[in-house]
Design a protein around this motif. Structure first.
Motif, mmCIF file in Angstrom:
data_model
loop_
_atom_site.group_PDB
_atom_site.id
_atom_site.type_symbol
_atom_site.label_atom_id
_atom_site.label_comp_id
_atom_site.label_asym_id
_atom_site.label_seq_id
_atom_site.Cartn_x
_atom_site.Cartn_y
_atom_site.Cartn_z
ATOM 1 N N UNK A 1 -16.329 -20.272 -14.324
ATOM 2 C CA UNK A 1 -15.281 -20.939 -13.555
ATOM 3 C C UNK A 1 -15.877 -21.564 -12.307
ATOM 4 N N UNK A 2 -15.826 -22.883 -12.238
ATOM 5 C CA UNK A 2 -16.341 -23.609 -11.068
ATOM 6 C C UNK A 2 -15.376 -23.458 -9.903
ATOM 7 N N UNK B 1 -28.696 -26.025 -9.272
ATOM 8 C CA UNK B 1 -27.470 -26.827 -9.230
ATOM 9 C C UNK B 1 -26.794 -26.684 -7.872
ATOM 10 N N UNK B 2 -25.908 -27.625 -7.617
ATOM 11 C CA UNK B 2 -25.063 -27.575 -6.427
ATOM 12 C C UNK B 2 -23.821 -26.776 -6.788
ATOM 13 N N UNK B 3 -23.588 -25.682 -6.066
ATOM 14 C CA UNK B 3 -22.399 -24.869 -6.326
ATOM 15 C C UNK B 3 -21.151 -25.577 -5.826
ATOM 16 N N UNK B 4 -21.165 -25.952 -4.538
ATOM 17 C CA UNK B 4 -19.975 -26.532 -3.919
ATOM 18 C C UNK B 4 -20.335 -26.998 -2.510
ATOM 19 N N UNK B 5 -19.470 -27.780 -1.916
ATOM 20 C CA UNK B 5 -19.555 -28.165 -0.506
ATOM 21 C C UNK B 5 -18.466 -27.402 0.219
ATOM 22 N N UNK B 6 -18.834 -26.728 1.302
ATOM 23 C CA UNK B 6 -17.889 -25.934 2.095
ATOM 24 C C UNK B 6 -17.783 -26.571 3.472
ATOM 25 N N UNK B 7 -16.542 -26.934 3.867
ATOM 26 C CA UNK B 7 -16.385 -27.721 5.089
ATOM 27 C C UNK B 7 -15.254 -27.269 5.999
#
Length: 143
Positions: free
Chosen positions: A138-139, A69-75
């Motif tokens: 918790x996402x 899965x994709x955890x998150x996008x960090x930018x």
């Protein structure tokens, strides 16, 4: 002034499913910034992010991974002192013994309660978010 865009990258939290407690893989960086990091790297032009994740895992630790899965996008523009980088962070699984390659000086399997203090970039935040998801469901929050 020339127009400049952030550089797209991927990072991969790789859970070792053939070991108790599903430890993860970290690499010790060969190039600055020095320290430990989750595997990953920059996308090539025309390359999908998922392909980049699989390629970087093979190049840096010599293992095929299954993306979960994709955890998150960090930018955050300050997440990488070298340049503004946007990273798509995947959770993946693998089996076997990692071996350092490409720009990894070392590769090691670590339990999440034994993470080193000298993590590069924003990987401490990424791993915190991962642990919140893994242990509590918790996402990560956007922004």
């Amino acid at each position: 002034m020339a127009h400049k865009n952030p550089s797209p990258a991927v990072d991969i939290i790789i859970e070792m499913v053939d070991r108790p407690d599903r430890p993860i893989i970290l690499i010790e960086r060969l190039n600055p910034p020095y320290g430990w990091a989750i595997p990953g790297g920059f996308m090539d032009y025309g390359e999908p992010a998922e392909t980049t994740a699989r390629r970087e895992a093979m190049e840096e630790i010599g293992l095929a991974v299954d993306l979960v899965e994709l955890l998150q996008v960090y930018s955050d523009p300050k997440r990488d002192a070298r340049q503004h980088t946007v990273s798509l962070v995947y959770i993946a699984t693998a089996k076997g013994e990692p071996t350092a390659g490409d720009d990894a000086k070392n590769a090691k399997i670590v339990n999440v309660w034994e993470l080193p203090n000298n993590l590069c970039f924003d990987h401490d935040r990424i791993l915190h978010d991962y642990l919140q998801l893994r242990h509590y469901g918790i996402r990560p929050r956007v922004g």
